[in-house]
Motif scaffolding. Structure first.
Motif, PDB file in Angstrom:
ATOM      1  N   ARG A   1       0.829  -1.206   0.000  1.00 12.84           N
ATOM      2  CA  ARG A   1       0.000   0.000   0.000  1.00 12.84           C
ATOM      3  C   ARG A   1       0.863   1.255   0.000  1.00 12.84           C
ATOM      4  O   ARG A   1       0.479   2.277  -0.564  1.00 12.84           O
ATOM      5  N   LEU A   2       2.010   1.190   0.671  1.00 14.16           N
ATOM      6  CA  LEU A   2       2.916   2.339   0.634  1.00 14.16           C
ATOM      7  C   LEU A   2       3.421   2.577  -0.784  1.00 14.16           C
ATOM      8  O   LEU A   2       3.456   3.717  -1.263  1.00 14.16           O
ATOM      9  N   VAL A   3       3.781   1.498  -1.461  1.00 14.93           N
ATOM     10  CA  VAL A   3       4.262   1.604  -2.834  1.00 14.93           C
ATOM     11  C   VAL A   3       3.167   2.128  -3.754  1.00 14.93           C
ATOM     12  O   VAL A   3       3.404   2.954  -4.639  1.00 14.93           O
ATOM     13  N   GLN A   4       1.932   1.646  -3.530  1.00 19.66           N
ATOM     14  CA  GLN A   4       0.798   2.055  -4.358  1.00 19.66           C
ATOM     15  C   GLN A   4       0.256   3.424  -3.969  1.00 19.66           C
ATOM     16  O   GLN A   4      -0.608   3.962  -4.641  1.00 19.66           O
ATOM     17  N   ARG A   5       0.746   3.959  -2.849  1.00 28.79           N
ATOM     18  CA  ARG A   5       0.279   5.238  -2.311  1.00 28.79           C
ATOM     19  C   ARG A   5      -1.230   5.189  -2.046  1.00 28.79           C
ATOM     20  O   ARG A   5      -1.959   6.152  -2.284  1.00 28.79           O
ATOM     21  N   ARG A   6      -1.672   4.065  -1.543  1.00 31.10           N
ATOM     22  CA  ARG A   6      -3.071   3.886  -1.185  1.00 31.10           C
ATOM     23  C   ARG A   6      -3.230   4.105   0.316  1.00 31.10           C
ATOM     24  O   ARG A   6      -2.249   4.022   1.074  1.00 31.10           O
TER      25      ARG A   6
END
Length: 269
Positions: free
Chosen positions: A121-126
């Protein structure tokens, strides 16, 4: 529905396919529709309309509507990633414990699985809310199992989560503010007007009872398996997976259908 969006990582995922509810536009008896020309309309400089506020409320509560104006069951259940976040830590724990027969590596494996989703989720900025809630739930479950030395205690948090949701939903029914009405009513653009109609109040109470039954069924099936100890661990973990997101989606769909407004016949010209 909020009642299924708890912090228990082994139950139903929090929200992040259209529901088979018949043809689009059939769910609009006496309320504003969501088909062509009837969707939420902005009031311009006066601010958002009641329909827009209602839609925003329902989405924040975890119930999403699709373009046809029906509940989007898959998205409400958290989408593919949300469902995976709710299932995989418990599944990884079971597989690791079955292979090693050691509690500590199985608990670390489950925590690692939950951490992977947080990083994703951090990578996806979600939004991290669901992933953080999931890893916190896995952490509490791991702490309980490690404290007692019993692998089955990894799943005990879900029992208390279900009991809390059942209590809250039953209370909403008794107070005549059924959860199903608060959520589905906004999706259908009924706002809170359904509370003025005894029949709509009745069906929304019935829809809430459906979700209560889903949560109660989990306890009826899983608690006896828990008390079997380690011999019942595989069955407990399996039923936890099957009675998590899949059963929740089914219960939500049934509740949606049961609370569907009756279609009013149009007067002949």
């Amino acid at each position: 529905m909020t009642a299924a969006n708890g912090s228990d990582p082994h139950e139903t995922p929090t929200p992040d396919a259209a529901v088979p509810d018949g043809a689009a536009g059939t769910d609009t008896a006496g309320v504003q529709g969501t088909g062509k020309g009837t969707g939420p309309q902005s009031t311009g400089p006066q601010g958002p309309s009641v329909a827009e506020l209602a839609a925003g409320y329902a989405e924040k509560a975890g119930v999403h509507r699709n373009s046809a104006g029906h509940v989007d069951m898959l998205k409400t259940a958290g989408g593919i990633q949300g469902i995976a976040e709710s299932i995989l830590p418990g599944l990884v724990f079971l597989i690791a414990f079955t292979i090693t027969r050691e509690l500590t590596p199985a608990l670390f494996a489950a925590l690692a699985a939950a951490a992977v989703f947080t990083v994703a989720r951090l990578v996806q900025r979600r939004p991290l809310t669901q992933a953080l809630a999931g890893i916190a739930g896995v952490g509490i479950s791991a702490w309980l199992a490690n404290s007692t030395g019993k692998a089955e205690d990894f799943y005990v948090l879900g029992f208390f989560t279900n009991i809390a949701y059942i209590a809250g939903m039953v209370l909403s029914i008794v107070l005549k503010w059924p959860i199903a009405g608060l959520l589905f009513g906004f999706v259908r653009n009924e706002g809170l007007e359904w509370r003025k109609d005894p029949e709509r109040l009745r069906v929304y109470r019935l829809g809430t009872w459906v979700v209560v039954a889903v949560l109660a069924l989990r306890l009826v099936v899983q608690v006896p398996l828990y008390f079997m100890g380690e011999p019942g661990l595989a069955a407990l973990a399996t039923t936890r997976l099957l009675m998590g997101a899949p059963l929740y989606i089914l219960g939500l769909w049934v509740a949606w259908l049961l609370t569907k407004p009756a279609v009013q016949a149009r007067p002949a010209d």
